[in-house]
Write a protein that holds these residues in place. Structure first.
Motif, short mmCIF file in Angstrom:
data_model
loop_
_atom_site.label_atom_id
_atom_site.label_comp_id
_atom_site.label_asym_id
_atom_site.label_seq_id
_atom_site.Cartn_x
_atom_site.Cartn_y
_atom_site.Cartn_z
N GLU A 99 0.83 -1.21 0.00
CA GLU A 99 0.00 0.00 0.00
C GLU A 99 0.86 1.26 0.00
OE1 GLU A 99 -4.09 -0.70 2.48
OE2 GLU A 99 -2.26 -1.03 3.58
N ASN A 106 -4.74 9.49 1.80
CA ASN A 106 -3.79 8.38 1.98
C ASN A 106 -2.36 8.90 1.88
OD1 ASN A 106 -5.83 6.52 2.20
ND2 ASN A 106 -5.73 5.87 0.05
N ASP A 140 -7.13 2.38 3.76
CA ASP A 140 -7.35 3.12 2.52
C ASP A 140 -8.59 4.00 2.72
OD1 ASP A 140 -7.94 4.07 0.02
OD2 ASP A 140 -7.55 2.17 -1.01
#
Lengths: 257, 333
Positions: free
Chosen positions: A98, B217, B276
Motif C-alpha cells: 500500500e 492516503n 485506505d
C-alpha cells in the motif's frame, strides 16, 4: 545540449535567521549523479526542500525542465521530480505494498483505482530494493533500514526524471548502501535520470557520484566534477575537520584525521 | 474497487438490520407483521403513529449523528496523523457544550439549546482556525517536517479552557437542571426529532471529502512527501478541518457530545479493512450510523421505562469490543 532537468540560479537560502547559502547556481542534466555534501546545519535539507517547492528561497530562482518552479501545477510537478524525505513517520499500520503504491498517485486520475500494471511496477521496485516478498508486511513491524528501502521503492515507483534524495543510505547496512546507490547510478546512466542525494559518507559519495556540491558553514559553495570538489583542502575547510585523501587499489578514500 | 463495494454493501445491510431492530423495539410491542403493515400504509393507526412520529425520526437522527461522528473521527485522525484523535480533540465539543448548557442554564427551550450548541461549536471552530491558521499552511517546521503537533496542542489547550467553563456552568446550575445537562454532556437522543439537517450534512460531507480520499492516503505519509507527490497540502488540510468540524457540529447539535463513536469506529474498521481512506470514509459513516442506531435502541429499552443516555451504551459496548480487536491484532496496535 538539452534543457537541464534542474536549473538553480542565484539561490539564497536562510533558516532560523541565519544565512546558509548566499548565491548558488548549478544545473543538473540528464544522466548526472550529484552528491550534496556539507556539515550538519549547512543547508542540505533546506536546499532540497527549496528545490522541491516546500519552502520559498530568500532569493534566486529554480527551474524544472526549463519551466519556473512556481509555474508547475502540483500534479505535473510530481511527474517531473520526486523527493525522498529524511524521515517519514508512520503513525498507522499499512502494508508495504500500500505504501509503495502511493508512488503511483501522480499518474492516477481522481476516480481511478490502481490496476494490475501499477501493482507490477510496485513489485519491480520492491525487487530492486531487495524487498521481494515484503508486500504484505506491516510497515510498523519493519526495521529502520527496511522502512528506508520501502520509502525508496515508493520513489522508484513515482519514477520522476529528477530524483532528490535526503540521506538515502541513512539506516542502511553496507550491502544495501551500495545496492541503493548503484541502482540510482544506473538510473542516471541507463535511463537518463538526474540524481541529487545528500550523504555523510565521503567514500560512498566519491564512489557513486560524478559531480559534487559542497556546502560550507560560511555560506560559500564548491561545485563541479567530483574529483575537483572533493579535495583534502576543501573538505577539511567545509567540515572544520582535517580530512586525508588516499588513492588505493583504484579507489579514492577519505579518512578523517 | 469491487472489494470496497462489497464492504459498503455488507455495512449497509448491518445498518438496515439496526434500523429494523430500532423500529421493532420499544415500550409498546409491535409484531413484525404489524410493523410491516404500518410501514407500507401509515394511515393513522397507533402503530403508524409510533413508527413515524417516534421511532423512525429517532433512528434516523441516531444514524446521522453516528455517521457524522465516525466520519469526523476518521478525518481528524488523518489531519493530525494521530491515532488518538477524535472529533472532539480540537475543542469543538467543549464549545458546543458551553453553548448548549448556557442555554439550559438560562432556562431556554430545546430549540435554543440546539442553537446554543451550534453557536458554541462554530465559535470553537473559528477560534482554533484563527489561532492555528499558520499551522495549516505551514509545510514543515524546520527539522520536524510536520505541522500537526502544534495544531493538536492548540486544540487540546482550547479544549481545556472550554471544560473549565463547563464545570463552572455545572456548578452554577440549580439541581433541577443538572440532570438534563449531564445527559446532554453524555450524549442523548431523547427528544432528538430533527434528523433531516444531520442526515443531509452527512451526505454533503461525504461527497465533499470523498474525491480527495486518495490524497488523504498520501497525506498520512507526511506533509513533505504529500507535497512531492502532487497534493495541495495546505488546501487539503483546510478542507479536512472544515468538513470534520461541520460534521461534528451537526452531530453534537443533534445528539449532544456522544463519546467513543468517533474514536473507535474508524479504528475498528482500520483494523478490519486496512487504512485506505477510499474504503474507510464511507465505511465509517455507515458503521458509525449503524452502531449508534443499535446503541440508542439498547439505551431506551434496556432499563425501560428508564432511558439511559446513549453515550453510556456506546462506551460500555465500545470499550470491550475495541480491546478485543486490539488483542486479536497485537502487531497492528
Amino acid at each position: 545540449m538539452s534543457v537541464p532537468l534542474l536549473e538553480v540560479r542565484g539561490l539564497a537560502l536562510a533558516a532560523g535567521g541565519r544565512i546558509l547559502v548566499r548565491e548558488l547556481s548549478f544545473c543538473l542534466n540528464s544522466g548526472e549523479t550529484w552528491c550534496l555534501l556539507g556539515p550538519n546545519g549547512a543547508g542540505k535539507t533546506t536546499l532540497l526542500h527549496t528545490v522541491v517547492g516546500l519552502r520559498e528561497p530568500q532569493g534566486g530562482s529554480v527551474r524544472l525542465a526549463g519551466r519556473a518552479l512556481e509555474d508547475w501545477p502540483p500534479g505535473e510537478a510530481a511527474q517531473a521530480r520526486g523527493l525522498l524525505p529524511q524521515t517519514t513517520h508512520d503513525a498507522f499500520s499499512a502494508s508495504v505494498a500500500e505504501i509503495v503504491l502511493l508512488g503511483r498517485h501522480p499518474y492516477l486520475g481522481r476516480w481511478q483505482w490502481e490496476g494490475a500494471g501499477d501493482r507490477e511496477i510496485v513489485r519491480a521496485a520492491l525487487r530492486a530494493m531487495d524487498l521481494a516478498g515484503f508486500e504484505e508486511r506491516d510497515v510498523l513491524t519493519l526495521s529502520g533500514g527496511e522502512r528506508q528501502r520501502v520509502a525508496l521503492a515508493a520513489l522508484l515507483v513515482q519514477d520522476p526524471p529528477l530524483f532528490l534524495l535526503d540521506e538515502p543510505v541513512a539506516h542502511l547496512d553496507l550491502h544495501h548502501q551500495v545496492l541503493v546507490l548503484e541502482h540510482l547510478g544506473k538510473l542516471a546512466r541507463e535511463h537518463g535520470k538526474a540524481v541529487l542525494f545528500t550523504v555523510h559518507d565521503l567514500n560512498l559519495a566519491a564512489r557513486f557520484a560524478d559531480h559534487a556540491l559542497l556546502l560550507t558553514p560560511h555560506g560559500s559553495v564548491r561545485q563541479g566534477p567530483i574529483g575537483e570538489v572533493m579535495t583534502e583542502h576543501d573538505l577539511s575547510y567545509a567540515f572544520g575537520h582535517r580530512v586525508a585523501r588516499l588513492e588505493t587499489a583504484g579507489r579514492t578514500l577519505f579518512i578523517p584525521e | 474497487m469491487r472489494r470496497a463495494m462489497l464492504i459498503w454493501l455488507v455495512l449497509a445491510l448491518v445498518a438496515l438490520t439496526a434500523f429494523a431492530l430500532a423500529l421493532a423495539s420499544g415500550s409498546s410491542h409491535l409484531a413484525p407483521l404489524e410493523l410491516l403493515r404500518a410501514l407500507a400504509a401509515p394511515g393513522d393507526s397507533v402503530a403508524g403513529e409510533i413508527l413515524f412520529k417516534l421511532r423512525l425520526p429517532r433512528a434516523l437522527a441516531a444514524f446521522a449523528a453516528g455517521g457524522l461522528l465516525a466520519l469526523a473521527g476518521a478525518l481528524m485522525q488523518v489531519l493530525l496523523r494521530n491515532p488518538l484523535a477524535d472529533p472532539y480533540v480540537l475543542g469543538l465539543s467543549g464549545g458546543a457544550a458551553v453553548g448548549a448548557l448556557g442555554a439550559m442554564l438560562a432556562g431556554l427551550g430545546s430549540l435554543f439549546v440546539n442553537l446554543g450548541a451550534a453557536a458554541g461549536a462554530l465559535a470553537a471552530i473559528v477560534l482554533v482556525f484563527a489561532l492555528a491558521r499558520r499551522d495549516f499552511a505551514r509545510q514543515q517546521l524546520f527539522g520536524a517536517l510536520d505541522a500537526s503537533p502544534r495544531l493538536l496542542l492548540t486544540g487540546v489547550i482550547i479544549a481545556a479552557g472550554w471544560s473549565a467553563l463547563i464545570t463552572m456552568i455545572l456548578t452554577l446550575a440549580p439541581e433541577a437542571k443538572l440532570r438534563g445537562m449531564l445527559f446532554w454532556l453524555m450524549g442523548d437522543l431523547n427528544g432528538a426529532e430533527s434528523w433531516a439537517p444531520a442526515l443531509v450534512t452527512l451526505a454533503v460531507c461525504l461527497a465533499a471529502i470523498y474525491p480527495a480520499a486518495r490524497d488523504l492516503n498520501v497525506l498520512l505519509r507526511g506533509e513533505a512527501l504529500a507535497h512531492a507527490l502532487g497534493v495541495r497540502v495546505a488546501a487539503l488540510r483546510y478542507t479536512i478541518y472544515l468538513v470534520a468540524s461541520i460534521a461534528t457540529a451537526l452531530a453534537v447539535t443533534t445528539a449532544g457530545t456522544i463519546g467513543f463513536v468517533g474514536l473507535v469506529v474508524p479504528h475498528a474498521l482500520r483494523l478490519l479493512l486496512g487504512n485506505d481512506q477510499r474504503v474507510l470514509l464511507p465505511a465509517s459513516a455507515l458503521a458509525g450510523g449503524a452502531l449508534l442506531v443499535a446503541a440508542d435502541t439498547v439505551a431506551r429499552t434496556a432499563l425501560a421505562p428508564l432511558q439511559l443516555p446513549v453515550g453510556v451504551i456506546t462506551a460500555l459496548f465500545g470499550v470491550p469490543a475495541f480491546m478485543f480487536l486490539l488483542m486479536r491484532n497485537p502487531r497492528k496496535a
